[in-house]
Scaffold this motif. Structure first.
Motif, short mmCIF file in Angstrom:
data_model
loop_
_atom_site.label_atom_id
_atom_site.label_comp_id
_atom_site.label_asym_id
_atom_site.label_seq_id
_atom_site.Cartn_x
_atom_site.Cartn_y
_atom_site.Cartn_z
N LEU A 37 -4.89 8.02 2.20
CA LEU A 37 -4.92 7.59 3.60
C LEU A 37 -6.20 8.06 4.29
O LEU A 37 -6.81 7.33 5.07
CB LEU A 37 -3.69 8.11 4.34
N LEU A 38 -6.61 9.30 3.99
CA LEU A 38 -7.85 9.81 4.58
C LEU A 38 -9.06 9.05 4.07
O LEU A 38 -10.01 8.81 4.82
CB LEU A 38 -7.98 11.30 4.26
N LEU A 39 -9.02 8.67 2.80
CA LEU A 39 -10.13 7.90 2.24
C LEU A 39 -10.20 6.50 2.84
O LEU A 39 -11.28 5.96 3.06
CB LEU A 39 -9.97 7.81 0.72
N GLU A 40 -9.05 5.91 3.11
CA GLU A 40 -9.00 4.57 3.68
C GLU A 40 -9.43 4.57 5.14
O GLU A 40 -10.26 3.74 5.55
CB GLU A 40 -7.59 4.00 3.56
N SER A 41 -8.85 5.47 5.94
CA SER A 41 -9.17 5.51 7.37
C SER A 41 -8.73 6.86 7.95
O SER A 41 -7.53 7.09 8.10
CB SER A 41 -8.47 4.37 8.12
N GLY A 186 -1.25 -0.37 -2.84
CA GLY A 186 -1.87 0.24 -1.67
C GLY A 186 -1.46 -0.39 -0.36
O GLY A 186 -1.47 0.26 0.69
N GLN A 187 -1.09 -1.68 -0.39
CA GLN A 187 -0.70 -2.37 0.83
C GLN A 187 0.55 -1.78 1.46
O GLN A 187 0.81 -2.01 2.65
CB GLN A 187 -0.47 -3.86 0.54
N ILE A 188 1.33 -1.03 0.70
CA ILE A 188 2.51 -0.38 1.28
C ILE A 188 2.09 0.55 2.40
O ILE A 188 2.78 0.70 3.41
CB ILE A 188 3.28 0.39 0.19
N PHE A 189 0.92 1.20 2.25
CA PHE A 189 0.38 2.09 3.26
C PHE A 189 -0.80 1.45 3.99
O PHE A 189 -1.63 2.16 4.56
CB PHE A 189 -0.06 3.41 2.62
N ALA A 190 -0.89 0.13 3.96
CA ALA A 190 -1.95 -0.61 4.65
C ALA A 190 -3.33 -0.27 4.13
O ALA A 190 -4.30 -0.30 4.87
CB ALA A 190 -1.87 -0.37 6.16
N CYS A 191 -3.44 0.08 2.86
CA CYS A 191 -4.73 0.35 2.23
C CYS A 191 -5.21 -0.93 1.55
O CYS A 191 -4.47 -1.51 0.74
CB CYS A 191 -4.63 1.48 1.20
N VAL A 192 -6.42 -1.35 1.86
CA VAL A 192 -6.92 -2.63 1.36
C VAL A 192 -8.08 -2.46 0.39
O VAL A 192 -8.69 -3.45 -0.01
CB VAL A 192 -7.36 -3.53 2.54
N THR A 193 -8.40 -1.23 0.01
CA THR A 193 -9.48 -0.99 -0.94
C THR A 193 -8.91 -0.40 -2.22
O THR A 193 -7.80 0.13 -2.25
CB THR A 193 -10.54 -0.05 -0.35
N LEU A 194 -9.70 -0.47 -3.28
CA LEU A 194 -9.20 -0.12 -4.61
C LEU A 194 -9.03 1.38 -4.80
O LEU A 194 -8.06 1.82 -5.42
CB LEU A 194 -10.16 -0.68 -5.67
N GLY A 195 -9.95 2.19 -4.27
CA GLY A 195 -9.87 3.63 -4.47
C GLY A 195 -8.58 4.25 -3.94
O GLY A 195 -7.86 4.93 -4.69
#
Length: 235
Positions: A37-41, A186-195
């Motif tokens: 989550l921190l990496l995403e936003s 990742g979309q479960i936590f609204a993450c849209v990038t691969l990492g």
């Protein structure tokens, strides 16, 4: 953790609450998800942690329960507040680091605690779980009370997506299929990038390798749609 200091107990409860969103119960898995989550936003991660923390602390205060109690320490009280904060941040059209949004996030976490306690005493008579009903209720009330023209808490308008184009596809792109399956986790936590998606999958694998393999298989099956994964066969 029962004989540890209060901050350590609280940190474990928060990490378990993060992992409870995807039905895990492991603080190490929660730590990996938090890193994702921190990496995403970082802004969204701050909102999510505030929502989780406020629900957890308010529930402990309201019910006079200790942090080391079984329900609290297992992360059951907290993930609803995190999900409320998640959608508040995603629907907000004010952009990142909009500090006014911290107010409804904290109040939403407290509201889910009240609603969870009330529903638990009512549904417990029939041995029914409360699950994510508080999260759904608080989020819908928030969206109904704010809208797109609110001067302090504006949201994106809800517009129906257009119908997909109907085309005949025959060739499967395996790399896109695998990437779509990973991004689906990742979309479960609204993450849209691969990492971040890989970190979340690693958290699932840490808790249960079988569950991780099953998640990839299910996501791969769900992403096998005509749009994007299949390309027209050469003529």
């Amino acid at each position: 953790m029962q004989d540890k200091y209060f901050p350590l107990q609280l940190a474990e409860c928060c990490l378990r609450g993060i992992s409870r969103v995807i039905l895990l119960n492991n603080p190490l898995s929660g730590a990996l998800i938090l890193a994702a989550l921190l990496l995403e936003s970082p802004w969204q991660a701050l909102l999510w942690m505030l929502g989780l923390l406020w629900m957890l602390v308010s529930h402990v205060i309201l019910t006079c329960m200790c942090v080391c109690s079984e329900e609290v320490s297992s992360g059951l009280h907290g993930f609803n507040g995190m999900l409320v904060a998640l959608l508040m941040g995603l629907f907000s059209s004010a952009g990142d680091w909009y500090w006014w949004l911290l107010l409804p996030v904290c109040l939403g976490g407290v509201a889910t605690s009240f609603l969870y306690s009330s529903l638990a005493s009512f549904l417990g008579r029939w041995d029914l779980p409360v699950s994510v009903f508080p999260f759904n209720t608080v989020t819908l009330l928030y969206l109904a009370c704010t809208g797109t023209s609110n001067p302090y808490f504006p949201n994106y308008p809800a517009q129906p997506t257009g119908a997909p184009e109907s085309t005949n596809h025959t060739q499967l792109h395996v790399p896109q299929l695998l990437q779509g399956a990973l991004l689906g986790v990742g979309q479960i936590f609204a993450c849209v990038t691969l990492g971040p998606s890989l970190l979340i999958l690693g958290a699932v694998f840490l808790f249960s390798p079988i569950l991780a393999v099953s998640a990839i298989s299910i996501m791969a099956a769900l992403t096998m749609k005509p749009q994007g994964l299949f390309a027209p066969s050469p003529m």
